[in-house]
Design a protein around this motif. Sequence first.
Motif, short mmCIF file in Angstrom:
data_model
loop_
_atom_site.label_atom_id
_atom_site.label_comp_id
_atom_site.label_asym_id
_atom_site.label_seq_id
_atom_site.Cartn_x
_atom_site.Cartn_y
_atom_site.Cartn_z
N ASN A 3 39.96 68.58 1.45
CA ASN A 3 41.19 69.37 1.34
C ASN A 3 41.11 70.43 0.25
OD1 ASN A 3 42.38 67.98 3.38
ND2 ASN A 3 43.49 66.58 2.06
N PRO A 23 50.69 70.78 1.96
CA PRO A 23 50.51 69.50 2.64
C PRO A 23 50.33 68.32 1.67
CG PRO A 23 49.18 71.17 3.71
CD PRO A 23 49.73 71.79 2.46
N MET A 24 49.63 68.54 0.55
CA MET A 24 49.48 67.46 -0.42
C MET A 24 50.81 67.14 -1.10
SD MET A 24 45.85 67.62 -2.39
CE MET A 24 45.55 69.37 -2.56
N ILE A 26 53.81 67.55 0.10
CA ILE A 26 54.71 66.90 1.06
C ILE A 26 54.29 65.47 1.36
CG2 ILE A 26 55.45 66.95 3.48
CD1 ILE A 26 55.41 70.01 3.27
N SER A 27 52.99 65.20 1.37
CA SER A 27 52.51 63.90 1.81
C SER A 27 52.37 62.87 0.71
CB SER A 27 51.15 64.06 2.52
OG SER A 27 50.16 64.47 1.59
N ASP A 28 52.42 63.27 -0.56
CA ASP A 28 52.16 62.31 -1.63
C ASP A 28 53.13 62.52 -2.79
OD1 ASP A 28 51.09 60.66 -3.60
OD2 ASP A 28 49.03 61.14 -3.05
N ARG A 77 41.72 55.40 -2.76
CA ARG A 77 42.96 56.09 -3.15
C ARG A 77 42.88 56.61 -4.58
NH1 ARG A 77 48.35 53.62 -2.38
NH2 ARG A 77 48.92 55.79 -2.44
N THR A 82 44.32 63.95 -3.43
CA THR A 82 45.67 64.06 -3.98
C THR A 82 45.74 63.50 -5.39
OG1 THR A 82 46.29 62.01 -2.85
CG2 THR A 82 46.85 64.07 -1.75
#
Length: 106
Positions: A3, A23-24, A26-28, A77, A82
């Motif tokens: 990414n 996108p990062m 919004i997603s995390d 993770r 992110t």
Amino acid sequence: MTNLEPALAPLGRYSAMKDVWLPMIISDPLVLYGAMASSAGQLAAQRRQSACPLVLKYSQMSISRLNERLRDQDPSRAISNTTMAAVLGLLTQAVSCYFIYDGDTS
């Protein structure tokens, strides 16, 4: 391609904010709180405020999420894009606050 690799690509129709960061964010929630802290810090600097409760609030939320992420049982993770983006955001915020409020740039 990860990414973050497109952020280093030559300029063109590509937009790092639209294609990578948004996108990062919004997603995390980890990246979201870091972005909120950074935005609050920039706003406080523009207004020449020496203290901003929102910067502290969102930084604390981001650091709390980061600690949870690093203690996670899934090591993928902890070293995800992110997570690295959130660390970069927190570091950038800390450095910019230093130069705005405490640093001697003369």
